[in-house]
Design a protein around this motif. Structure first.
Motif, PDB file in Angstrom:
ATOM      1  N   VAL A  52       0.822  -1.207   0.000  1.00 29.76           N
ATOM      2  CA  VAL A  52       0.000   0.000   0.000  1.00 29.76           C
ATOM      3  C   VAL A  52       0.858   1.261   0.000  1.00 29.76           C
ATOM      4  CG1 VAL A  52      -1.759   1.305   1.248  1.00 29.76           C
ATOM      5  CG2 VAL A  52      -1.872  -1.194   1.186  1.00 29.76           C
ATOM      6  N   GLY A  53       1.830   1.346   0.926  1.00 20.85           N
ATOM      7  CA  GLY A  53       2.612   2.559   1.096  1.00 20.85           C
ATOM      8  C   GLY A  53       3.402   2.978  -0.128  1.00 20.85           C
ATOM      9  N   THR A  54       3.809   2.010  -0.960  1.00 20.21           N
ATOM     10  CA  THR A  54       4.592   2.336  -2.153  1.00 20.21           C
ATOM     11  C   THR A  54       3.803   3.166  -3.157  1.00 20.21           C
ATOM     12  OG1 THR A  54       3.963   0.132  -2.949  1.00 20.21           O
ATOM     13  CG2 THR A  54       6.182   0.383  -2.048  1.00 20.21           C
ATOM     14  N   GLY A  55       2.479   3.071  -3.118  1.00 20.45           N
ATOM     15  CA  GLY A  55       1.664   3.828  -4.063  1.00 20.45           C
ATOM     16  C   GLY A  55       1.840   5.323  -3.902  1.00 20.45           C
ATOM     17  N   ALA A  56       1.810   5.807  -2.666  1.00 22.13           N
ATOM     18  CA  ALA A  56       1.965   7.237  -2.419  1.00 22.13           C
ATOM     19  C   ALA A  56       3.358   7.717  -2.792  1.00 22.13           C
ATOM     20  CB  ALA A  56       1.683   7.531  -0.943  1.00 22.13           C
ATOM     21  N   SER A  96      -1.025   0.640  12.579  1.00 22.43           N
ATOM     22  CA  SER A  96      -0.887   1.031  11.174  1.00 22.43           C
ATOM     23  C   SER A  96      -1.300  -0.099  10.245  1.00 22.43           C
ATOM     24  CB  SER A  96       0.563   1.445  10.880  1.00 22.43           C
ATOM     25  OG  SER A  96       1.428   0.332  10.894  1.00 22.43           O
ATOM     26  N   GLU A  97      -0.976  -1.343  10.597  1.00 28.82           N
ATOM     27  CA  GLU A  97      -1.366  -2.467   9.759  1.00 28.82           C
ATOM     28  C   GLU A  97      -2.882  -2.655   9.761  1.00 28.82           C
ATOM     29  OE1 GLU A  97       0.550  -3.983   7.732  1.00 28.82           O
ATOM     30  OE2 GLU A  97       2.430  -3.116   8.441  1.00 28.82           O
ATOM     31  N   VAL A  98      -3.503  -2.495  10.928  1.00 26.50           N
ATOM     32  CA  VAL A  98      -4.961  -2.616  11.010  1.00 26.50           C
ATOM     33  C   VAL A  98      -5.621  -1.468  10.239  1.00 26.50           C
ATOM     34  CG1 VAL A  98      -6.947  -2.665  12.564  1.00 26.50           C
ATOM     35  CG2 VAL A  98      -4.831  -3.825  13.219  1.00 26.50           C
ATOM     36  N   SER A  99      -5.046  -0.268  10.350  1.00 23.42           N
ATOM     37  CA  SER A  99      -5.568   0.875   9.610  1.00 23.42           C
ATOM     38  C   SER A  99      -5.458   0.657   8.106  1.00 23.42           C
ATOM     39  CB  SER A  99      -4.798   2.146  10.008  1.00 23.42           C
ATOM     40  OG  SER A  99      -5.236   3.256   9.254  1.00 23.42           O
ATOM     41  N   ALA A 100      -4.331   0.083   7.669  1.00 23.07           N
ATOM     42  CA  ALA A 100      -4.148  -0.203   6.241  1.00 23.07           C
ATOM     43  C   ALA A 100      -5.166  -1.220   5.760  1.00 23.07           C
ATOM     44  CB  ALA A 100      -2.734  -0.704   5.991  1.00 23.07           C
ATOM     45  N   ALA A 101      -5.480  -2.202   6.617  1.00 26.37           N
ATOM     46  CA  ALA A 101      -6.494  -3.185   6.255  1.00 26.37           C
ATOM     47  C   ALA A 101      -7.834  -2.496   6.016  1.00 26.37           C
ATOM     48  CB  ALA A 101      -6.628  -4.234   7.357  1.00 26.37           C
ATOM     49  N   ALA A 128      -8.203 -16.013  -1.113  1.00 26.70           N
ATOM     50  CA  ALA A 128      -7.385 -15.247  -0.166  1.00 26.70           C
ATOM     51  C   ALA A 128      -6.861 -14.003  -0.853  1.00 26.70           C
ATOM     52  CB  ALA A 128      -6.240 -16.094   0.343  1.00 26.70           C
ATOM     53  N   THR A 129      -6.286 -13.077  -0.092  1.00 25.01           N
ATOM     54  CA  THR A 129      -5.806 -11.833  -0.691  1.00 25.01           C
ATOM     55  C   THR A 129      -4.471 -11.406  -0.122  1.00 25.01           C
ATOM     56  OG1 THR A 129      -6.695 -10.380   0.898  1.00 25.01           O
ATOM     57  CG2 THR A 129      -8.148 -10.955  -0.859  1.00 25.01           C
ATOM     58  N   VAL A 130      -3.640 -10.811  -0.955  1.00 19.47           N
ATOM     59  CA  VAL A 130      -2.292 -10.423  -0.556  1.00 19.47           C
ATOM     60  C   VAL A 130      -2.316  -9.369   0.544  1.00 19.47           C
ATOM     61  CG1 VAL A 130      -0.155  -9.344  -1.354  1.00 19.47           C
ATOM     62  CG2 VAL A 130      -1.360 -10.923  -2.832  1.00 19.47           C
ATOM     63  N   ILE A 131      -3.066  -8.327   0.347  1.00 18.53           N
ATOM     64  CA  ILE A 131      -2.930  -7.180   1.233  1.00 18.53           C
ATOM     65  C   ILE A 131      -3.530  -7.431   2.605  1.00 18.53           C
ATOM     66  CG2 ILE A 131      -3.478  -4.738   1.518  1.00 18.53           C
ATOM     67  CD1 ILE A 131      -3.414  -4.532  -1.524  1.00 18.53           C
ATOM     68  N   LEU A 132      -4.726  -8.011   2.667  1.00 14.05           N
ATOM     69  CA  LEU A 132      -5.333  -8.252   3.969  1.00 14.05           C
ATOM     70  C   LEU A 132      -4.536  -9.267   4.772  1.00 14.05           C
ATOM     71  CD1 LEU A 132      -9.185  -8.206   3.331  1.00 14.05           C
ATOM     72  CD2 LEU A 132      -7.699  -6.419   4.208  1.00 14.05           C
ATOM     73  N   THR A 133      -4.044 -10.304   4.100  1.00 12.65           N
ATOM     74  CA  THR A 133      -3.217 -11.271   4.805  1.00 12.65           C
ATOM     75  C   THR A 133      -1.924 -10.623   5.277  1.00 12.65           C
ATOM     76  OG1 THR A 133      -4.132 -13.071   3.477  1.00 12.65           O
ATOM     77  CG2 THR A 133      -2.094 -13.520   4.642  1.00 12.65           C
ATOM     78  N   SER A 134      -1.383  -9.730   4.456  1.00 11.52           N
ATOM     79  CA  SER A 134      -0.163  -9.016   4.845  1.00 11.52           C
ATOM     80  C   SER A 134      -0.400  -8.177   6.086  1.00 11.52           C
ATOM     81  CB  SER A 134       0.307  -8.122   3.695  1.00 11.52           C
ATOM     82  OG  SER A 134       0.645  -8.900   2.574  1.00 11.52           O
ATOM     83  N   ALA A 135      -1.528  -7.471   6.106  1.00 12.33           N
ATOM     84  CA  ALA A 135      -1.843  -6.636   7.265  1.00 12.33           C
ATOM     85  C   ALA A 135      -2.003  -7.496   8.516  1.00 12.33           C
ATOM     86  CB  ALA A 135      -3.123  -5.842   6.999  1.00 12.33           C
ATOM     87  N   TRP A 136      -2.726  -8.609   8.379  1.00  9.69           N
ATOM     88  CA  TRP A 136      -2.936  -9.484   9.522  1.00  9.69           C
ATOM     89  C   TRP A 136      -1.610 -10.083   9.996  1.00  9.69           C
ATOM     90  CZ3 TRP A 136      -8.438 -10.946   8.074  1.00  9.69           C
ATOM     91  CH2 TRP A 136      -9.274 -10.873   9.196  1.00  9.69           C
ATOM     92  N   SER A 137      -0.806 -10.538   9.047  1.00 12.11           N
ATOM     93  CA  SER A 137       0.453 -11.185   9.384  1.00 12.11           C
ATOM     94  C   SER A 137       1.427 -10.210  10.033  1.00 12.11           C
ATOM     95  CB  SER A 137       1.085 -11.787   8.123  1.00 12.11           C
ATOM     96  OG  SER A 137       2.371 -12.276   8.395  1.00 12.11           O
ATOM     97  N   ALA A 138       1.628  -9.057   9.410  1.00  6.63           N
ATOM     98  CA  ALA A 138       2.554  -8.066   9.966  1.00  6.63           C
ATOM     99  C   ALA A 138       2.062  -7.572  11.320  1.00  6.63           C
ATOM    100  CB  ALA A 138       2.722  -6.900   8.997  1.00  6.63           C
ATOM    101  N   SER A 145     -13.171   8.308  12.745  1.00  7.76           N
ATOM    102  CA  SER A 145     -13.559   9.714  12.616  1.00  7.76           C
ATOM    103  C   SER A 145     -12.715  10.480  11.603  1.00  7.76           C
ATOM    104  CB  SER A 145     -13.471  10.418  13.976  1.00  7.76           C
ATOM    105  OG  SER A 145     -12.158  10.330  14.496  1.00  7.76           O
ATOM    106  N   SER A 146     -11.419  10.110  11.499  1.00  4.98           N
ATOM    107  CA  SER A 146     -10.519  10.891  10.643  1.00  4.98           C
ATOM    108  C   SER A 146     -10.279  10.271   9.275  1.00  4.98           C
ATOM    109  CB  SER A 146      -9.166  11.065  11.351  1.00  4.98           C
ATOM    110  OG  SER A 146      -9.332  11.762  12.552  1.00  4.98           O
ATOM    111  N   GLY A 147     -10.760   9.046   9.050  1.00  8.76           N
ATOM    112  CA  GLY A 147     -10.521   8.390   7.775  1.00  8.76           C
ATOM    113  C   GLY A 147      -9.329   7.466   7.845  1.00  8.76           C
ATOM    114  N   SER A 148      -9.493   6.228   7.358  1.00 10.12           N
ATOM    115  CA  SER A 148      -8.436   5.220   7.457  1.00 10.12           C
ATOM    116  C   SER A 148      -7.157   5.652   6.769  1.00 10.12           C
ATOM    117  CB  SER A 148      -8.925   3.897   6.843  1.00 10.12           C
ATOM    118  OG  SER A 148     -10.048   3.410   7.526  1.00 10.12           O
ATOM    119  N   ALA A 149      -7.289   6.236   5.579  1.00 16.44           N
ATOM    120  CA  ALA A 149      -6.099   6.604   4.817  1.00 16.44           C
ATOM    121  C   ALA A 149      -5.304   7.703   5.510  1.00 16.44           C
ATOM    122  CB  ALA A 149      -6.506   7.055   3.412  1.00 16.44           C
TER     123      ALA A 149
END
Length: 574
Positions: free
Chosen positions: A68-72, A144-149, A361-371, A424-428
């Motif tokens: 996710v972070g590489t996109g920005a 941060s990982e939960v927020s990214a999820a 299964a999915t790459v990003i959600l599993t990544s967030a859970w795993s990390a 309240s502030s938005g996940s992103a």
């Protein structure tokens, strides 16, 4: 805390007499006078197997910082700075991992951690500041990982409130960490396995698209390096702007790696055969960095244009849709129908691209859970280590009958509940706050770690034990000095963007630098209160406590013998 001060200032050096060191038996091994075995609180157990350690070594690394972070970073600086920054940070992380490998295999005792090493080899006040910085950073990384999820879940415009998804993700992480350490190890083994399969698939997909093997047969090559260009000048025109773009990417890219190498040494006290498994994980770390991170960012730079309107420029604007992942954008642009949902929803992708509809299964959600799972483990063990050395209340030494410091897990999870700010502030937006906060904390932690390694090495040289290291890393101590210099510059310039005209905001400035004064206050406050020495003298550094126990465990270790070629392959992997 008072007990710790007494032991820390003993003999005016922060260590105990050499004669006392020699007289200790392995049964009475302690950490600066604090007994490890304590019937009142219990102790951790060696429940992690070799395969757990090998997958944890890379599992904690592959998180949403890559997906996710590489996109920005790509949309802000361009493909060349993104790729080059990951190469540089990978080199620094490799040095950090080698330092940890040496210190972690010297005394792989219960409560093994960087703050413990700082206490033994540098001085107690710096260990106090480092230890609380580690705990705070790991708790923020869980958040941060939960927020990214939550950012990724927004891809489906799901009607379920974001607070519900946060509770599910965070609750699962707590459950996996609070009962038995082998449950954490087993879950991380499978989480990391899925992530590895997913990233391998995505790299293969990138190669296929590079040569025009996608459904639209459009050969990408390095098209996006030429148009819109390899660099997006940042804050200034010409070469100055290109350099600032690279430095911006370098600062931001650290988040993808922050505090991941420490996971291995934190596991040292709870793994079987640590002097066999920790060096094995340390040696292979460089290949995993090269393949997953360097090749991964190269693939991103090939399949997505930096000015793509679907890309995650939405992190700053508060969006939380498909643009959250550059991999998802690349897949959509390649006209691979349905696979964007597979990647965004799970984690087993491009190797199985021909049967993509069967993958759930999915790459990003599993990544967030795993990390997040790994960072919860690391945060709880950091707090446990602080308690062992008297730098946190003794109650945090409490372990359940399975050897899990459950109270440390609960307190770490409470701090991670800051992730509910996403509601309240938005996940992103909140995700970006956590990125900034944890990146500076990680850089400070690595600076302290490298200083500690240099002191550790000097103590070994003074005692004539340098050749007796169970694990010897190449290029030392010169690589440590180089990494220390670069990290110091990165720490001071972490928020340089806010000083440009029109860029300053209080929230951005605080997120970039607030950790620095906090660590300084913790360090000076402890030093003034307990009057600890500036440094422990090299001739007084205790390098023997715990070594006898480690030597005995090494003698008892019987490496597995492969009976056939398949077992040889498996033993090499895990």
């Amino acid at each position: 805390m008072a007990d710790f001060s007494k032991h820390a200032t003993e003999n005016g050096s922060g260590s105990i007499d050499m004669t006392e060191k020699a007289e200790r038996s392995s049964d009475d091994a302690d950490i600066h006078g604090i007994p490890i075995e304590d019937a009142k609180y219990g102790t951790t157990q060696r429940g992690l197997k070799s395969r757990h350690i090998q997958l944890i070594a890379i599992g904690g690394c592959i998180g949403t910082g890559l997906f996710v972070g590489t996109g920005a970073t790509l949309s802000t600086t361009g493909p060349a700075p993104l790729f080059l920054s990951f190469v540089v940070i990978s080199a620094i992380v490799w040095v950090v991992m080698q330092c940890l490998g040496e210190m972690g295999t010297w005394i792989p005792t219960q409560g093994s951690s960087v703050p413990l090493f700082v206490t033994k080899y540098v001085e107690p006040s710096l260990a106090f500041a480092a230890g609380w910085n580690y705990w705070y950073a790991y708790a923020m990384l869980v958040a941060s990982e939960v927020s990214a999820a939550a950012v990724v879940i927004g891809y489906w415009s799901n009607p379920v409130p974001v607070a519900v998804w946060i509770t599910i993700v965070l609750g699962t992480i707590v459950i996996l960490n609070i009962f038995v350490v082998s449950l954490y190890g087993e879950s991380e083994f499978w989480f990391a396995s899925i992530k590895i399969i997913g990233i391998i698939g995505l790299i293969i997909l990138g190669i296929v698209l590079f040569f025009g093997g996608g459904p639209n047969h459009d050969r990408l090559g390095f098209r996006f390096w030429q148009r819109p260009g390899a660099f997006i000048p940042f804050a200034a025109p010409g070469d100055t702007g290109k350099f600032l773009a690279f430095w911006t990417a370098l600062v931001k890219s650290g988040f993808a790696f922050i505090l991941s190498p420490e996971l291995v040494v934190l596991c040292a006290g709870e793994t079987e055969a640590p002097r066999r498994n920790i060096p094995k994980a340390s040696r292979r770390f460089v290949y995993r960095l090269m393949f997953f991170y360097i090749l991964g960012t190269l693939v991103i730079s090939v399949i997505v244009a930096s000015n793509d309107d679907l890309l995650l420029q939405g992190i700053n604007s508060g969006k939380s849709d498909a643009g959250a992942s550059p991999f998802v954008v690349g897949i959509k642009r390649a006209s691979i129908r349905g696979l964007d949902h597979v990647i965004n929803a799970g984690d087993c992708a491009a190797v199985l691209i021909l049967i993509r509809n069967l993958i759930s299964a999915t790459v990003i959600l599993t990544s967030a859970w795993s990390a997040g799972n790994s960072f919860m483990y690391a945060g709880s063990r950091s707090l446990y280590s602080l308690a062992l050395t008297g730098q946190a209340p003794a109650i945090f030494r409490t372990c359940n009958k399975h050897g899990v410091p459950w109270l440390c897990v609960m307190v770490t999870s409470l701090l991670a509940c800051l992730v509910y700010l996403s509601v309240s502030s938005g996940s992103a937006t909140v995700f970006q706050w956590f990125v900034n906060l944890t990146t500076i904390s990680g850089y400070i932690a690595w600076i302290i770690l490298l200083i500690t390694y240099i002191r550790f090495r000097r103590a070994l040289e003074f005692n004539g034990l340098l050749d007796q290291r169970p694990y010897k890393s190449p290029g030392q101590p010169y690589t440590s000095y180089c990494a220390l210099f670069i990290l110091s510059i990165l720490t001071l310039t972490n928020g340089f963007q806010v000083f440009f005209p029109g860029k300053f905001t209080a929230s951005s400035f605080l997120a970039a630098y607030i950790t620095l004064p906090i660590v300084i206050v913790l360090y000076l406050g402890h030093k003034i209160w307990f009057r600890t020495p500036l440094f422990i003298r090299v001739d007084k550094i205790d390098i023997y406590s715990g070594k006898e126990e480690a030597d005995r465990l090494e003698e008892l270790d019987v490496p597995p013998v492969a009976k056939n070629v398949w077992e040889k392959i498996w033993f090499w992997i895990a």
